[in-house]
Enzyme design. Structure first.
Site, PDB file in Angstrom:
ATOM      1  CE  LYS A  21      -2.018  -1.093   3.917  1.00 15.66           C
ATOM      2  NZ  LYS A  21      -1.320  -2.341   4.263  1.00 15.66           N
ATOM      3  NE  ARG A  96      -4.551  -0.994   9.895  1.00 17.06           N
ATOM      4  CZ  ARG A  96      -3.438  -0.598   9.275  1.00 17.06           C
ATOM      5  NH1 ARG A  96      -3.426   0.481   8.538  1.00 17.06           N
ATOM      6  NH2 ARG A  96      -2.365  -1.304   9.399  1.00 17.06           N
ATOM      7  NE  ARG A 142       7.823  -2.104   6.210  1.00 19.05           N
ATOM      8  CZ  ARG A 142       6.517  -2.077   6.367  1.00 19.05           C
ATOM      9  NH1 ARG A 142       5.746  -1.585   5.427  1.00 19.05           N
ATOM     10  NH2 ARG A 142       5.980  -2.564   7.468  1.00 19.05           N
ATOM     11  NE  ARG A 175       6.176   0.198   9.889  1.00 18.49           N
ATOM     12  CZ  ARG A 175       5.049   0.095   9.192  1.00 18.49           C
ATOM     13  NH1 ARG A 175       4.939   0.705   8.019  1.00 18.49           N
ATOM     14  NH2 ARG A 175       4.034  -0.595   9.648  1.00 18.49           N
ATOM     15  NE  ARG A 186       2.310  -4.358  11.264  1.00 20.83           N
ATOM     16  CZ  ARG A 186       3.364  -4.290  10.427  1.00 20.83           C
ATOM     17  NH1 ARG A 186       4.526  -4.786  10.790  1.00 20.83           N
ATOM     18  NH2 ARG A 186       3.240  -3.729   9.263  1.00 20.83           N
TER      19      ARG A 186
HETATM   20  P1  AP5 Z   1       4.845  -1.550   1.821  1.00 18.16           P
HETATM   21  O1  AP5 Z   1       4.496  -0.773   0.611  1.00 18.16           O
HETATM   22  O2  AP5 Z   1       5.572  -0.858   2.924  1.00 18.16           O
HETATM   23  O3  AP5 Z   1       3.540  -2.316   2.372  1.00 18.16           O
HETATM   24  P2  AP5 Z   1       2.272  -1.766   3.158  1.00 18.16           P
HETATM   25  O4  AP5 Z   1       1.077  -2.457   2.599  1.00 18.16           O
HETATM   26  O5  AP5 Z   1       2.267  -0.277   3.187  1.00 18.16           O
HETATM   27  O6  AP5 Z   1       2.599  -2.374   4.583  1.00 18.16           O
HETATM   28  P3  AP5 Z   1       2.559  -1.723   6.027  1.00 18.16           P
HETATM   29  O7  AP5 Z   1       3.299  -2.679   6.915  1.00 18.16           O
HETATM   30  O8  AP5 Z   1       3.025  -0.301   6.038  1.00 18.16           O
HETATM   31  O9  AP5 Z   1       1.062  -1.770   6.325  1.00 18.16           O
HETATM   32  P4  AP5 Z   1       0.407  -1.749   7.678  1.00 18.16           P
HETATM   33  O10 AP5 Z   1      -0.972  -1.595   7.245  1.00 18.16           O
HETATM   34  O11 AP5 Z   1       0.661  -2.891   8.574  1.00 18.16           O
HETATM   35  O12 AP5 Z   1       1.149  -0.539   8.446  1.00 18.16           O
HETATM   36  P5  AP5 Z   1       0.687   0.946   8.782  1.00 18.16           P
HETATM   37  O13 AP5 Z   1       1.877   1.786   8.771  1.00 18.16           O
HETATM   38  O14 AP5 Z   1      -0.486   1.326   7.958  1.00 18.16           O
HETATM   39  O15 AP5 Z   1       5.675  -2.831   1.338  1.00 18.16           O
HETATM   40  C1  AP5 Z   1       6.187  -3.763   2.278  1.00 18.16           C
HETATM   41  C2  AP5 Z   1       7.520  -4.319   1.734  1.00 18.16           C
HETATM   42  O16 AP5 Z   1       7.271  -5.059   0.535  1.00 18.16           O
HETATM   43  C3  AP5 Z   1       8.550  -3.230   1.357  1.00 18.16           C
HETATM   44  O17 AP5 Z   1       9.821  -3.660   1.714  1.00 18.16           O
HETATM   45  C4  AP5 Z   1       8.421  -3.110  -0.184  1.00 18.16           C
HETATM   46  O18 AP5 Z   1       9.642  -2.727  -0.770  1.00 18.16           O
HETATM   47  C5  AP5 Z   1       8.022  -4.540  -0.574  1.00 18.16           C
HETATM   48  N1  AP5 Z   1       7.144  -4.583  -1.750  1.00 18.16           N
HETATM   49  C6  AP5 Z   1       6.085  -3.757  -2.026  1.00 18.16           C
HETATM   50  N2  AP5 Z   1       5.501  -4.111  -3.181  1.00 18.16           N
HETATM   51  C7  AP5 Z   1       6.188  -5.203  -3.643  1.00 18.16           C
HETATM   52  C8  AP5 Z   1       6.052  -6.031  -4.797  1.00 18.16           C
HETATM   53  N3  AP5 Z   1       5.071  -5.828  -5.704  1.00 18.16           N
HETATM   54  N4  AP5 Z   1       6.915  -7.053  -4.955  1.00 18.16           N
HETATM   55  C9  AP5 Z   1       7.911  -7.284  -4.045  1.00 18.16           C
HETATM   56  N5  AP5 Z   1       8.099  -6.521  -2.935  1.00 18.16           N
HETATM   57  C10 AP5 Z   1       7.227  -5.502  -2.736  1.00 18.16           C
HETATM   58  O19 AP5 Z   1       0.152   0.770  10.276  1.00 18.16           O
HETATM   59  C11 AP5 Z   1       1.018   0.560  11.354  1.00 18.16           C
HETATM   60  C12 AP5 Z   1       0.210   0.532  12.647  1.00 18.16           C
HETATM   61  O20 AP5 Z   1      -0.454   1.790  12.848  1.00 18.16           O
HETATM   62  C13 AP5 Z   1      -0.918  -0.503  12.707  1.00 18.16           C
HETATM   63  O21 AP5 Z   1      -0.443  -1.763  13.112  1.00 18.16           O
HETATM   64  C14 AP5 Z   1      -1.848   0.145  13.751  1.00 18.16           C
HETATM   65  O22 AP5 Z   1      -1.373  -0.035  15.063  1.00 18.16           O
HETATM   66  C15 AP5 Z   1      -1.754   1.621  13.415  1.00 18.16           C
HETATM   67  N6  AP5 Z   1      -2.749   2.060  12.433  1.00 18.16           N
HETATM   68  C16 AP5 Z   1      -2.500   2.553  11.171  1.00 18.16           C
HETATM   69  N7  AP5 Z   1      -3.635   2.860  10.559  1.00 18.16           N
HETATM   70  C17 AP5 Z   1      -4.640   2.560  11.416  1.00 18.16           C
HETATM   71  C18 AP5 Z   1      -6.057   2.629  11.315  1.00 18.16           C
HETATM   72  N8  AP5 Z   1      -6.684   3.084  10.202  1.00 18.16           N
HETATM   73  N9  AP5 Z   1      -6.793   2.235  12.395  1.00 18.16           N
HETATM   74  C19 AP5 Z   1      -6.189   1.788  13.517  1.00 18.16           C
HETATM   75  N10 AP5 Z   1      -4.853   1.678  13.665  1.00 18.16           N
HETATM   76  C20 AP5 Z   1      -4.081   2.063  12.620  1.00 18.16           C
END
Ligand code: AP5
Length: 233
Positions: A21, A96, A142, A175, A186
């Site tokens: 994402k 979410r 990552r 991270r 998660r």
């Molecule tokens: P990346 O693009 O970073 O993936 P992502 O889907 O963004 O993963 P996240 O871990 O950031 O998502 P998340 O939802 O758990 O975390 P968030 O920060 O939102 O890609 C991942 C890896 O794969 C990278 O190394 C990339 O290079 C590689 N990659 C990408 N595409 C690829 C491909 N096509 N092929 C190969 N490799 C690839 O949330 C963190 C925390 O915040 C949550 O746990 C929660 O506590 C809180 N939080 C955030 N939003 C909310 C919400 N709306 N409600 C409640 N709590 C929330």
């Protein structure tokens, strides 16, 4: 019409942790000249600055759980007031839960300034589907640039020099929630609280699926095409 002039409206990038994402949100936002709104990034900024929100969210995030809906919705409402959202915006990691999705739908109805191409103002959802083992490999590999936010992966998208950002030379960071025990939590939170949104958006005919297991450029091309042609679903 050029991409930078198009009215895009609200676009939600949906998928489990590691689905890509953040990677895709940056590319899409850049192509269309609209902001990426990542609730994870906004929360991490608050943690870093030690704001009240950050202090409340820090331990919840370290455990891999979801931050309470009210806190996240208030934070998003604040961000959506900024003038750069007028032509549209990419939501990354929000909504979410069903409560967040209902809140967003109501918010968008009340704020018609976010009209999209079909004039409904409703958010269009792109779901990235990725196999479980690939998610684990992506998350453990990552690395992120603390200065420009660029995302790397030691297995699939390594920087030219190990652990150093190609763009600005900063030392890359891992991270805190990318440790195996937290990743497992998660993914559990995703299955239990976020996956029900698939049905929510599917029923409303606003969900489009993309195979997120393809190379990054291929996923980007499919996402751009879907946004340009699919947001009148
Ligand atoms: P990346 O693009 O970073 O993936 P992502 O889907 O963004 O993963 P996240 O871990 O950031 O998502 P998340 O939802 O758990 O975390 P968030 O920060 O939102 O890609 C991942 C890896 O794969 C990278 O190394 C990339 O290079 C590689 N990659 C990408 N595409 C690829 C491909 N096509 N092929 C190969 N490799 C690839 O949330 C963190 C925390 O915040 C949550 O746990 C929660 O506590 C809180 N939080 C955030 N939003 C909310 C919400 N709306 N409600 C409640 N709590 C929330």
């Amino acid at each position: 019409m050029t991409r930078a002039a198009m009215k895009i409206g609200p676009v939600i990038l949906f998928g489990p942790p590691g689905a890509g994402k953040g990677t895709q949100a940056k590319r899409i936002a850049d192509k269309f000249g609209i902001p990426q709104i990542s609730t994870g990034d906004l929360l991490r900024e608050n943690v870093e600055k030690g704001t009240e929100l950050g202090q409340n969210a820090r331990q919840i995030m370290q455990r891999g759980e979801l931050v309470p809906d009210r806190m996240v919705c208030d934070m998003v409402a604040e961000r959506l007031k900024d003038g750069d959202c007028e032509r549209g915006f990419i939501l990354d990691g929000f909504p979410r839960t069903v409560t967040q999705a209902v809140w967003l739908d109501n918010y968008l109805v009340e704020n018609t300034v976010f009209d999209n191409a079909n004039g409904t103002g409703a958010a269009f959802v792109l779901r990235f589907v990725v196999e479980y083992n690939a998610l684990l490999q992506r998350l453990t590999g990552r690395r992120t640039c603390p200065t420009c936010g660029r995302i790397y992966n030691v297995h699939t998208q390594p920087p030219r020099v190990a652990e150093v950002c190609d763009l600005d030379g900063s030392r890359l960071v891992t991270r805190k929630d990318d440790q195996e025990e937290v990743i497992a939590e998660r993914l559990k939170a995703y299955e239990a609280q976020t996956l029900p949104l698939v049905e929510y958006y599917h029923k409303r005919n606003r969900l489009l699926e993309i195979n997120g297991d393809q190379p990054v450029d291929v996923v980007t091309a499919e996402a751009l095409r879907a946004i340009e042609h699919g947001n009148s679903l």
